[in-house]
Design a protein around this motif. Sequence first.
Motif, PDB file in Angstrom:
ATOM      1  N   ILE A 142      -3.134   4.612  16.362  1.00 26.23           N
ATOM      2  CA  ILE A 142      -2.572   3.494  15.726  1.00 26.23           C
ATOM      3  C   ILE A 142      -1.758   3.764  14.512  1.00 26.23           C
ATOM      4  N   VAL A 143      -0.466   3.730  14.425  1.00 28.84           N
ATOM      5  CA  VAL A 143       0.604   3.939  13.259  1.00 28.84           C
ATOM      6  C   VAL A 143       0.885   2.767  12.711  1.00 28.84           C
ATOM      7  N   LEU A 144       0.814   3.081  11.361  1.00 35.45           N
ATOM      8  CA  LEU A 144       0.893   2.017  10.410  1.00 35.45           C
ATOM      9  C   LEU A 144       2.108   2.280   9.395  1.00 35.45           C
ATOM     10  N   ASN A 145       3.151   1.354   9.015  1.00 35.36           N
ATOM     11  CA  ASN A 145       3.992   1.983   8.138  1.00 35.36           C
ATOM     12  C   ASN A 145       3.384   1.701   6.817  1.00 35.36           C
ATOM     13  N   VAL A 146       4.408   1.899   5.533  1.00 33.65           N
ATOM     14  CA  VAL A 146       3.881   2.065   4.478  1.00 33.65           C
ATOM     15  C   VAL A 146       3.517   0.356   3.928  1.00 33.65           C
ATOM     16  N   ASP A 147       3.915  -0.595   4.530  1.00 32.75           N
ATOM     17  CA  ASP A 147       3.427  -1.722   4.198  1.00 32.75           C
ATOM     18  C   ASP A 147       2.034  -2.185   5.104  1.00 32.75           C
ATOM     19  N   GLY A 148       1.601  -1.110   5.534  1.00 35.18           N
ATOM     20  CA  GLY A 148      -0.024  -1.532   6.468  1.00 35.18           C
ATOM     21  C   GLY A 148       0.404  -2.150   7.600  1.00 35.18           C
ATOM     22  N   LYS A 149       1.531  -2.374   8.071  1.00 31.96           N
ATOM     23  CA  LYS A 149       1.755  -3.089   9.330  1.00 31.96           C
ATOM     24  C   LYS A 149       1.772  -1.978  10.699  1.00 31.96           C
ATOM     25  N   VAL A 150       1.453  -2.670  11.777  1.00 28.29           N
ATOM     26  CA  VAL A 150       1.218  -1.595  12.824  1.00 28.29           C
ATOM     27  C   VAL A 150       2.846  -1.566  13.545  1.00 28.29           C
ATOM     28  N   THR A 154      -0.274   3.997  20.819  1.00 28.01           N
ATOM     29  CA  THR A 154      -0.285   4.826  22.019  1.00 28.01           C
ATOM     30  C   THR A 154      -1.585   4.880  22.477  1.00 28.01           C
ATOM     31  N   PHE A 155      -1.852   4.993  24.039  1.00 26.13           N
ATOM     32  CA  PHE A 155      -3.258   5.145  24.467  1.00 26.13           C
ATOM     33  C   PHE A 155      -3.837   6.120  25.311  1.00 26.13           C
ATOM     34  N   ASN A 156      -3.040   7.308  25.353  1.00 26.03           N
ATOM     35  CA  ASN A 156      -3.362   8.509  26.096  1.00 26.03           C
ATOM     36  C   ASN A 156      -2.610   9.664  25.925  1.00 26.03           C
ATOM     37  N   ASP A 160       5.063  11.804  27.245  1.00 23.09           N
ATOM     38  CA  ASP A 160       6.168  10.749  26.800  1.00 23.09           C
ATOM     39  C   ASP A 160       5.722  10.002  25.565  1.00 23.09           C
ATOM     40  N   GLN A 161       4.308   9.378  25.800  1.00 26.85           N
ATOM     41  CA  GLN A 161       3.944   8.731  24.809  1.00 26.85           C
ATOM     42  C   GLN A 161       3.619   9.130  23.295  1.00 26.85           C
ATOM     43  N   LEU A 162       3.224  10.495  23.347  1.00 21.17           N
ATOM     44  CA  LEU A 162       2.991  11.400  22.236  1.00 21.17           C
ATOM     45  C   LEU A 162       4.332  11.641  21.460  1.00 21.17           C
ATOM     46  N   ASP A 163       5.400  12.103  22.513  1.00 22.94           N
ATOM     47  CA  ASP A 163       6.763  12.380  21.905  1.00 22.94           C
ATOM     48  C   ASP A 163       6.988  11.080  21.073  1.00 22.94           C
ATOM     49  N   ALA A 164       6.854  10.118  21.851  1.00 25.00           N
ATOM     50  CA  ALA A 164       7.538   8.626  21.144  1.00 25.00           C
ATOM     51  C   ALA A 164       6.776   8.407  19.734  1.00 25.00           C
ATOM     52  N   ARG A 165       5.496   8.669  19.864  1.00 25.83           N
ATOM     53  CA  ARG A 165       4.676   8.461  18.614  1.00 25.83           C
ATOM     54  C   ARG A 165       5.079   9.367  17.591  1.00 25.83           C
TER      55      ARG A 165
END
Length: 291
Positions: A142-150, A154-156, A160-165
Amino acid sequence: MLRGMASSSLFAVTVVAATAALTLGAATARAETPAIGEVWVWPTAKDWLEGAPNGNDAAGKVVVHWFCKPRVEDCTTDLARIFNMREQGSIYVIAYINGSKRDAQKLDPVRGEVGAGAVAYGKSVAALFKKMSIGTALPMSIVLNVDGKVALVTFNGDPDQLDARDAKVASLVGAIKTFAVQGTGPTAPVKKGERFELAVTAELASWLAFDSSVKPEIKLRLPPDVTCEATALKGDAIKVTGRKLSAAVGCRGAVKGSYEATGSLRFSYRAPNKAIGVGEDAIRWKFTVAP
């Protein structure tokens, strides 16, 4: 000392709507999974390898919550990614390892580095996994920006998901700005010999505060035929209110023409963890003197 370079862009990070399609597919949405764009409160845990997460250390950074467990090959593989990501700076990692202390030590992406993150393990993490319906499809991030918002979920361990993350994290880090500086002058031509003002404003990011270690100072470099009431502004000539700095100086042009004046601003600021940074930026003013 921390150092920040200014940009005219503001500090807020835009969450792209397309991200939601990537992270919240109908088959992958889970109970307690935060929604894109919402502020997410960090989970609590009882046992930590080197201490609980510190909000002051995480301020102004992209926060990556990483969920894994032992004997999952994708977790072992992703560990290297997370560690290398954190090493790039401006990233705070909070890892939740569903296993023993020894398991957490093997899957530790923080590795004891002060101010870099925290690693949880034990029964409270197992309960968290159950609450969030996290199963064997790992790692989850779960990635949060500097404002603490999601910004992304990614789920596995799908590449492709990890590259996008990783790309999203890099984009968020690249958008972090410690302050923005702007110079403003007359928008219409001023008459020869007529007084006009060159103004400067600077605004810090929401997690910073001005510090007195380096007294604010603005130095001007003027073109020929233009004079100002001062070529260096400091002390009472510069006003600091909260996270905003402002100053202005009166000038006159003696000869008709189009001009550009430049200047430099220097000051210091303080982060929540009491680290001191120095802000420096160049300023430009363009104006026209009429007959």
